[in-house]
Write a protein that holds these residues in place. Structure first.
Motif, PDB file in Angstrom:
ATOM      1  N   LEU A   1       0.828  -1.205   0.000  1.00  0.00           N
ATOM      2  CA  LEU A   1       0.000   0.000   0.000  1.00  0.00           C
ATOM      3  C   LEU A   1       0.861   1.253   0.000  1.00  0.00           C
ATOM      4  N   ALA A   2       1.934   1.234   0.789  1.00  0.00           N
ATOM      5  CA  ALA A   2       2.811   2.400   0.840  1.00  0.00           C
ATOM      6  C   ALA A   2       3.375   2.713  -0.539  1.00  0.00           C
TER       7      ALA A   2
ATOM      8  N   GLN B   1       5.186   4.103   5.231  1.00  0.00           N
ATOM      9  CA  GLN B   1       4.667   2.820   5.700  1.00  0.00           C
ATOM     10  C   GLN B   1       3.843   2.960   6.970  1.00  0.00           C
TER      11      GLN B   1
ATOM     12  N   ALA C   1       0.443   3.830   5.877  1.00  0.00           N
ATOM     13  CA  ALA C   1      -0.182   2.650   5.280  1.00  0.00           C
ATOM     14  C   ALA C   1      -0.713   1.713   6.369  1.00  0.00           C
TER      15      ALA C   1
ATOM     16  N   VAL D   1      -4.390   8.116   0.470  1.00  0.00           N
ATOM     17  CA  VAL D   1      -4.966   6.771   0.404  1.00  0.00           C
ATOM     18  C   VAL D   1      -6.403   6.841  -0.092  1.00  0.00           C
TER      19      VAL D   1
ATOM     20  N   TRP E   1      -6.878  -2.209  -3.916  1.00  0.00           N
ATOM     21  CA  TRP E   1      -7.100  -1.988  -2.489  1.00  0.00           C
ATOM     22  C   TRP E   1      -7.703  -3.220  -1.832  1.00  0.00           C
TER      23      TRP E   1
END
Length: 301
Positions: free
Chosen positions: A232-233, A240, A243, A275, A286
């Motif tokens: 995700l990061a 991170q 995330a 995000v 996602w």
């Protein structure tokens, strides 16, 4: 699984203020940091009537200056504090007489919080708390229920809702069953030693109780380095730590953030905005990352 992830991901798109700003261990920097958190965009503040770890009076000063200066209005800020038992207090500095009966301890502690967190300098009129938590269960379940019932007398006028911190599921269930004012908040460590409170969090979800996490970063070095957090990061172009916050929030958890860096305050909030924006056009990616994260913290048995 994907549909559940997409549903829960919608939490990242709502208009709820991100994070609760945690004020523990801020000492004489408390006032400055709370004002910086409000300026950055935090709108929920956590403190406690426990001078050993919190400076509740300085939180109140910061809030009043923000109100009077027009930065925020009282009704726009969620303020929660706690009653802490004598076992959690500094014996030389606590907001009540530890030798007093339990009802006197609680009433004195609540009175001190209402004074410390009053919206106007000149008067306590109109002072209220959005939530008051028992900082931990009392030595016996009978005392815990007694304390809860004493706090119920303040709801809804002086205290809007009640909660408890550092609680196990059996104790929470007893409070829920024995109370007139049901718990609105549970605040616990979110870490592997409790297996991420999966059954307790399920109980919270089933009973409209908000689960708040602390030690979300410091208690989870392995999670911070996990594959879904890294994925995700990289995909969203965020740190991170953000995330990890986002994936924990996707579980329905409200995260306490106690950073002492104004730069990190802004970066964390901006990271969550990134995000949200990334999710809008990458819902399938996602869903996969979210499902991989859930396998780690909510494994099927």
């Amino acid at each position: 699984m994907a549909s559940a992830s997409n549903s829960s991901a919608s939490r990242l798109h709502d208009n709820e203020p991100a994070f609760i700003y945690g004020t523990a261990w801020k000492n004489d920097q408390t006032k400055r940091l709370v004002k910086e958190a409000l300026a950055a965009g935090f709108r929920r503040i956590d403190t406690a009537a426990q001078p050993r770890h919190y400076q509740e009076a300085l939180v109140g000063e910061a809030l009043r200056e923000a109100y009077s200066g027009g930065a925020v209005r009282r009704e726009d800020v969620y303020v929660q504090t706690k009653y802490t038992t004598p076992a959690g207090q500094d014996v030389k500095n606590m907001p009540y007489d530890p030798s007093a009966p339990l009802d006197a301890q609680i009433h004195t502690s609540v009175a001190s919080s209402l004074k410390n967190l009053r919206p106007r300098e000149e008067s306590e009129e109109g002072s209220y708390l959005d939530c008051l938590l028992l900082h931990s269960p009392l030595p016996t379940i009978e005392q815990t229920v007694q304390a809860w019932q004493l706090l119920e007398s303040y709801v809804p006028d002086r205290i809007r809702s009640l909660g408890i911190s550092n609680v196990t599921l059996p104790t929470l269930q007893v409070i829920y069953n024995e109370s007139t004012v049901k718990p609105s908040v549970v605040q616990n460590r979110f870490y592997p030693q409790t297996r991420y409170d999966v059954p307790l969090r399920r109980f919270c979800q089933e009973n409209s109780i908000t689960y708040q996490s602390f030690w979300t970063l410091t208690g989870n070095p392995a999670l911070l380095k996990s594959k879904p957090v890294g994925a995700l990061a990289q995909a969203a172009g965020i740190d991170q730590s953000v995330a990890l916050y986002a994936l924990v929030m996707d579980l329905g958890v409200v995260v306490l953030n106690g950073t002492t860096s104004s730069e990190h305050m802004q970066e964390d909030l901006e990271g969550l905005r990134k995000v949200r924006e990334w999710n809008l056009s990458h819902s399938q990616e996602w869903a996969g990352i979210s499902d991989d994260f859930k396998v780690i913290v909510e494994p099927t048995t």
